[in-house]
Design an enzyme around this catalytic site. Structure first.
Site, PDB file in Angstrom:
ATOM      1  N   TYR A  57       0.837  -1.265   0.100  1.00  0.00           N
ATOM      2  CA  TYR A  57      -0.107   0.120  -0.012  1.00  0.00           C
ATOM      3  C   TYR A  57       0.880   1.352  -0.208  1.00  0.00           C
ATOM      4  O   TYR A  57       0.405   2.333  -0.469  1.00  0.00           O
ATOM      5  CB  TYR A  57      -1.105  -0.069   1.227  1.00  0.00           C
ATOM      6  CG  TYR A  57      -1.893   1.062   1.044  1.00  0.00           C
ATOM      7  CD1 TYR A  57      -3.154   1.137   0.702  1.00  0.00           C
ATOM      8  CD2 TYR A  57      -1.632   2.339   1.855  1.00  0.00           C
ATOM      9  CE1 TYR A  57      -4.039   1.993   0.553  1.00  0.00           C
ATOM     10  CE2 TYR A  57      -2.535   3.256   1.674  1.00  0.00           C
ATOM     11  CZ  TYR A  57      -3.658   3.231   1.176  1.00  0.00           C
ATOM     12  OH  TYR A  57      -4.659   4.282   1.163  1.00  0.00           O
TER      13      TYR A  57
ATOM     14  N   ASP B 162     -13.075  -0.774   3.974  1.00  0.00           N
ATOM     15  CA  ASP B 162     -14.445  -0.224   3.377  1.00  0.00           C
ATOM     16  C   ASP B 162     -15.768  -1.341   3.387  1.00  0.00           C
ATOM     17  O   ASP B 162     -16.568  -0.915   3.440  1.00  0.00           O
ATOM     18  CB  ASP B 162     -13.996   0.185   2.087  1.00  0.00           C
ATOM     19  CG  ASP B 162     -13.354   1.606   2.185  1.00  0.00           C
ATOM     20  OD1 ASP B 162     -12.915   2.265   2.913  1.00  0.00           O
ATOM     21  OD2 ASP B 162     -13.593   2.143   0.741  1.00  0.00           O
TER      22      ASP B 162
ATOM     23  N   LYS C  52      -2.698 -13.942   4.335  1.00  0.00           N
ATOM     24  CA  LYS C  52      -2.710 -15.073   3.171  1.00  0.00           C
ATOM     25  C   LYS C  52      -1.619 -15.743   3.313  1.00  0.00           C
ATOM     26  O   LYS C  52      -0.895 -16.178   2.232  1.00  0.00           O
ATOM     27  CB  LYS C  52      -2.541 -14.071   1.957  1.00  0.00           C
ATOM     28  CG  LYS C  52      -2.953 -14.718   0.737  1.00  0.00           C
ATOM     29  CD  LYS C  52      -4.309 -15.099   0.446  1.00  0.00           C
ATOM     30  CE  LYS C  52      -4.480 -15.710  -0.804  1.00  0.00           C
ATOM     31  NZ  LYS C  52      -5.849 -16.450  -0.967  1.00  0.00           N
TER      32      LYS C  52
ATOM     33  N   ASP D 296      -7.189  -2.039   4.028  1.00  0.00           N
ATOM     34  CA  ASP D 296      -7.669  -0.918   3.116  1.00  0.00           C
ATOM     35  C   ASP D 296      -9.037  -1.471   2.444  1.00  0.00           C
ATOM     36  O   ASP D 296     -10.044  -0.819   2.554  1.00  0.00           O
ATOM     37  CB  ASP D 296      -6.552  -0.599   2.171  1.00  0.00           C
ATOM     38  CG  ASP D 296      -7.121   0.464   1.111  1.00  0.00           C
ATOM     39  OD1 ASP D 296      -7.766   1.504   1.874  1.00  0.00           O
ATOM     40  OD2 ASP D 296      -6.997   0.468   0.098  1.00  0.00           O
TER      41      ASP D 296
ATOM     42  N   ASP E 109      -9.372 -13.869   1.825  1.00  0.00           N
ATOM     43  CA  ASP E 109     -10.660 -13.965   1.138  1.00  0.00           C
ATOM     44  C   ASP E 109     -11.650 -14.667   1.741  1.00  0.00           C
ATOM     45  O   ASP E 109     -12.782 -14.176   1.461  1.00  0.00           O
ATOM     46  CB  ASP E 109     -10.205 -14.979  -0.177  1.00  0.00           C
ATOM     47  CG  ASP E 109      -8.942 -15.902  -0.080  1.00  0.00           C
ATOM     48  OD1 ASP E 109      -8.576 -15.877   1.197  1.00  0.00           O
ATOM     49  OD2 ASP E 109      -8.996 -16.923  -1.035  1.00  0.00           O
TER      50      ASP E 109
END
Ligand SMILES: NC(=O)c1ccc[n+]([C@@H]2O[C@H](COP(=O)([O-])OP(=O)(O)OC[C@H]3O[C@@H](n4cnc5c(N)ncnc54)[C@H](O)[C@@H]3O)[C@@H](O)[C@H]2O)c1
Length: 337
Positions: free
Chosen positions: A123, A236, A174, A232, A208
């Site tokens: 990021y 949201d 992950k 991030d 995921d």
């Protein structure tokens, strides 16, 4: 005791929602000394710099800022103000609580706090090209995680859970695929979790699956901690569970300084019209009160806001009401006083 706080009203709807928020904070009866400073386009217009030295120096003195949204100047080589602030004050944890306020939405009873690593990973764009087979841009690399920052943010999440009476921390990663870069985060998380055994439960989810579980069974989540880019995206998604960004506050926490803000931007489309909802900044201000140990005042602000919206039915246009920004602020202030 007087709390000295840097206040950056910011751009667009920033000054309107800041005024409403200050009115609510003053209604708590606590004593504040506001050090008003410029940031964003307001600062570019006055000084040519979106984050002037005077503003940085003020935060350096107070170690505490309440910040309205800043319009990011497009082009002109301006540095990103938010990234500059995170770097300048090593604000390593981004904290975003999401709680259902208006009942009857698609999801009810949401109460999730996402803690996101704020200083590294894909990021932040700490990246470089590596030559491959004579091609100077044959490969692009980015620093994913460091032990020090993983430890710091994960420990913050567990300590947050203890301080706020929360029961569980979920490590989101992950590591099944990214054995090193995400694996290190998970490994450190599992080590730290042992120190909190019996006080805070811990589980881990692959990112995921976490994204899917959030919409299937959001009630299983309490505190989530994850790396920057995953955070991030998930933050949201979590804001979406409680009706979007209008009610989403955020805190950027460092070892010494902390900056609190609404998650939404400067909303230039409605600026100056008294239409903006100040709730996200008011909730960010409540997080700030928690942070400085004024827990009782923070609870009064949160309860006052909920009562205004739910019991009194006083709402701004985005929540289906007719109250102006200032009217809404006065209604919350009256509930808090
Ligand atoms: N933390 C920050 O300083 C921050 C965060 C995001 C965006 N920005 C900046 O803000 C500017 C505008 O960005 P954008 O339009 O993509 O996003 P935005 O969040 O400003 O607006 C998106 C939509 O949501 C509405 N909205 C936002 N906040 C609202 C509120 N409090 N009450 C009622 N409606 C609200 C707006 O009217 C608009 O329709 C850009 O310059 C962007 O870079 C700053």
């Amino acid at each position: 005791m007087t709390h000295t706080i840097t206040l950056i009203p910011g751009d667009g709807i920033g000054p309107e929602i800041t005024d409403a928020t200050v009115a609510v904070l003053e209604a708590t009866g606590l004593s504040f000394d506001w050090d008003r400073q410029l940031g964003g386009m307001a600062a570019v217009d006055a000084t040519g710099d979106p984050m002037p030295e005077a503003t940085l120096a003020s935060i350096g003195r107070t170690n505490l800022a309440l910040k309205g949204p800043l319009t990011t100047p497009v082009g002109g080589g301006f540095r990103s103000v938010n990234v500059a602030l995170r770097k300048a004050f090593a604000l390593y944890a981004n904290v975003r609580p999401a709680k259902t306020i208006v009942p009857g939405g698609r999801f009810d009873g949401i109460d999730i706090v996402l803690v996101r690593e704020n200083l590294e990973g894909l990021y932040i764009g700490q990246e470089r090209y590596v030559e491959v087979n004579g091609d100077p841009r044959g490969q692009a690399e980015s620093v994913a995680v460091t032990r020090a920052n993983c430890e710091r943010v994960i420990r913050y999440a567990f300590d947050y859970a203890v301080r706020h009476g929360r029961k569980k921390v979920s490590l989101v990663h992950k590591a099944n695929i990214l054995k090193y870069t995400s694996g290190l985060f998970l490994e450190i998380g599992q080590e730290i979790a042992k120190e909190y055994e019996g006080r805070v439960a811990c589980n881990d989810l692959i990112v995921d699956n976490a994204a899917m579980q959030l919409v299937l069974k959001p009630e299983q989540f309490d505190v989530i901690v994850t790396t920057n880019l995953f955070g991030d995206i998930l933050s949201d998604e979590i804001s979406g569970l409680v009706g979007g960004l209008g009610l989403a506050p955020g805190g950027n926490i460092g070892e010494t300084a902390a900056i609190f803000e609404a998650v939404h931007g400067s909303a230039p489309d409605i600026a100056g019209q008294g239409l903006a909802n100040p709730s996200a900044l008011i909730l960010a201000a409540a997080m700030m009160l928690d942070h400085i140990g004024e827990d009782a005042a923070a609870d009064r602000v949160r309860r006052g806001l909920v009562a205004t919206i739910v019991a009194d039915g006083v709402r701004t246009r985005d929540l289906g009401g007719h109250a102006s920004t200032a009217e809404f602020g006065r209604a919350v202030a009256a509930r808090v006083a």
